[in-house]
Design an enzyme around this catalytic site. Structure first.
Site, short mmCIF file in Angstrom:
data_model
loop_
_atom_site.label_atom_id
_atom_site.label_comp_id
_atom_site.label_asym_id
_atom_site.label_seq_id
_atom_site.Cartn_x
_atom_site.Cartn_y
_atom_site.Cartn_z
N SER A 29 0.82 -1.21 0.00
CA SER A 29 0.00 0.00 0.00
C SER A 29 0.85 1.26 0.00
O SER A 29 1.95 1.29 0.58
CB SER A 29 -0.87 -0.03 1.26
OG SER A 29 -1.35 1.24 1.56
N TYR B 8 -1.61 0.80 10.28
CA TYR B 8 -1.76 0.04 9.04
C TYR B 8 -0.50 0.18 8.17
O TYR B 8 0.02 -0.80 7.63
CB TYR B 8 -3.00 0.54 8.29
CG TYR B 8 -3.17 -0.06 6.92
CD1 TYR B 8 -3.64 -1.35 6.76
CD2 TYR B 8 -2.85 0.68 5.77
CE1 TYR B 8 -3.80 -1.91 5.50
CE2 TYR B 8 -3.01 0.14 4.51
CZ TYR B 8 -3.48 -1.15 4.38
OH TYR B 8 -3.63 -1.69 3.12
N GLU C 113 0.39 3.55 1.81
CA GLU C 113 0.52 3.96 3.22
C GLU C 113 1.93 3.70 3.76
O GLU C 113 2.30 4.26 4.78
CB GLU C 113 -0.50 3.21 4.08
CG GLU C 113 -1.90 3.78 3.99
CD GLU C 113 -2.08 5.08 4.78
OE1 GLU C 113 -1.59 5.17 5.91
OE2 GLU C 113 -2.72 5.99 4.25
N ARG D 180 -5.56 12.15 -2.38
CA ARG D 180 -5.25 10.76 -2.69
C ARG D 180 -5.17 10.57 -4.20
O ARG D 180 -5.74 11.34 -4.97
CB ARG D 180 -6.35 9.82 -2.15
CG ARG D 180 -6.41 9.70 -0.65
CD ARG D 180 -5.23 8.93 -0.09
NE ARG D 180 -5.38 8.70 1.34
CZ ARG D 180 -5.12 9.61 2.28
NH1 ARG D 180 -4.70 10.81 1.94
NH2 ARG D 180 -5.28 9.31 3.55
P1 GDP Z 1 -7.13 5.55 3.16
O1 GDP Z 1 -6.35 6.44 2.25
O2 GDP Z 1 -6.77 4.11 3.00
O3 GDP Z 1 -7.10 6.00 4.57
O4 GDP Z 1 -8.65 5.62 2.61
P2 GDP Z 1 -9.98 6.22 3.25
O5 GDP Z 1 -10.99 6.22 2.16
O6 GDP Z 1 -10.36 5.50 4.51
O7 GDP Z 1 -9.60 7.73 3.65
C1 GDP Z 1 -9.16 8.66 2.69
C2 GDP Z 1 -9.08 10.03 3.32
O8 GDP Z 1 -10.39 10.49 3.63
C3 GDP Z 1 -8.31 10.11 4.64
O9 GDP Z 1 -7.54 11.30 4.61
C4 GDP Z 1 -9.41 10.24 5.68
O10 GDP Z 1 -9.00 10.94 6.87
C5 GDP Z 1 -10.40 11.09 4.93
N1 GDP Z 1 -11.75 11.04 5.48
C6 GDP Z 1 -12.51 12.12 5.83
N2 GDP Z 1 -13.68 11.72 6.31
C7 GDP Z 1 -13.69 10.37 6.31
C8 GDP Z 1 -14.65 9.39 6.72
O11 GDP Z 1 -15.74 9.69 7.19
N3 GDP Z 1 -14.29 8.08 6.54
C9 GDP Z 1 -13.08 7.71 6.00
N4 GDP Z 1 -12.80 6.42 5.85
N5 GDP Z 1 -12.16 8.62 5.64
C10 GDP Z 1 -12.46 9.93 5.78
#
Ligand code: GDP
Length: 328
Positions: free
Chosen positions: A126, A150, A128, A218
């Site tokens: 990932s 993670y 990450e 992202r």
């Molecule tokens: P990640 O890149 O694997 O962490 O994918 P996510 O879809 O879980 O999160 C992407 C981004 O969206 C991160 O910066 C989160 O902090 C932001 N984010 C903002 N609000 C939310 C929420 O309600 N749920 C999740 N999952 N992410 C959120």
């Protein structure tokens, strides 16, 4: 053989392998429900289920069972996609995350190392692992500086894959995947949460959408592209690591814009911020350089952010319209 066959990537990869005439085996966790929505279509295909697609029960830390299954099935290719994959949740359950995402990978490598007939091995790594990188875009040589449990677990697993390749000669590869989404994305990831909400709001079934930080950027691609690249990686003459990414960074606001535009709404009228969804530590901007995958695998990501958001919203609207329990 796939671990994580019931997940987003596992289900796409299983379909792609079946369409390439593979016999596909999947390891699944034993749970009290047998609902595996993403595999539904394959289950109900009588030419496929238990003819060319087989499931086996084994938890990732049940090494005895996994070894027995691998000895019996003798797979040519082993795609390791399983693990706790939610970054936000990894702050709540760091031990579980490390146990499955980190140690689970090492345990599989150890089993493969002992097999007389070793399958080619792919681990889904990932972006990450890069945490808050000092360079953008990141490539296969970028230093790993994880900032989430993670990310730390994936860094361990990624390095173990390299070590087993270099030290024990395993055909083991890391697919270093940037975020990849689809209609099948888990509902707690931000893209799917947004597209579900946009669909529900447009149907008059939801009023507000609560999110955490909107500052992150992202590199969001379309999941089936990424599983296709995983297959290509295992068809190469030798094992290696590859970045899989679109090369474009978009903000969460951009995704909100694209998703709500698909139903002719303005997200600013509906989104509220909720501290509950803020993370203790956050990667802010990740964007990948997939030129090695392009050159060696002939692979590029095909779907841009707007198409992706539109596709996901359309699918969520259809699902919600068809779901009778949601009818007003
Ligand atoms: P990640 O890149 O694997 O962490 O994918 P996510 O879809 O879980 O999160 C992407 C981004 O969206 C991160 O910066 C989160 O902090 C932001 N984010 C903002 N609000 C939310 C929420 O309600 N749920 C999740 N999952 N992410 C959120």
């Amino acid at each position: 053989m796939l671990t994580g066959i019931t997940g987003q990537d596992g289900s796409y990869l299983a379909e792609q392998l079946l369409s390439r005439d593979y016999e596909v085996h999947g390891l699944v966790r034993r749970t009290s429900t047998t609902q595996r929505v993403r595999l539904d279509k394959l289950f109900h295909d009588s030419d496929v289920y238990n003819k060319r697609l087989f499931l086996h029960y084994a938890d990732l830390d049940d090494t005895t069972t996994i070894r027995r299954i691998l000895l019996k099935t003798e797979p040519d290719e082993l795609y390791h996609l399983a693990g706790q994959s939610h970054v936000g949740a990894s702050f709540e359950i760091p031990e579980t995350t490390c146990q499955f995402t980190g140690m689970g990978t090492l345990k599989l490598l150890e089993i493969v190392r002992d097999l007389a007939k070793q399958p080619r091995f792919l681990h889904i790594s990932s972006s990450e692992i890069f945490g808050r990188p000092q360079t953008a875009p990141q490539n296969e040589e970028t230093a790993m500086r994880p900032v989430t449990p993670y990310g730390v677990a994936k860094t361990f697993a990624t390095n173990m894959v390299r070590l087993y390749r270099d030290s024990f000669g395993l055909f083991a590869c890391n697919a270093i995947c940037y975020n990849h989404e689809s209609e099948r994305r888990g509902e707690s990831f931000v893209t799917r949460k947004i597209t579900k909400a946009a669909a529900a709001i447009s149907l008059g079934r939801q009023k507000k959408l609560k999110l955490g930080s909107l500052d992150g950027k992202r590199d969001w691609g379309y999941a089936p592209d990424y599983t296709d690249a995983m297959w290509r990686m295992l068809q190469q003459p030798g094992p290696d690591d590859y970045i899989l990414a679109t090369g474009f960074a978009h903000s969460i606001r951009d995704f909100l814009d694209a998703a709500f535009k698909a139903v002719n709404l303005d997200w600013q009228d509906y989104v509220e911020q909720d501290p509950k969804y803020m993370r203790p530590s956050e990667v802010t901007q990740l964007v990948g350089d997939a030129s090695k995958a392009k050159e060696k695998l002939g692979w590029t990501a095909t779907t841009n952010l707007h198409e992706l958001a539109k596709r996901m919203v359309r699918s969520d609207r259809e699902q919600q319209q068809n779901a009778s329990y949601l009818s007003p």
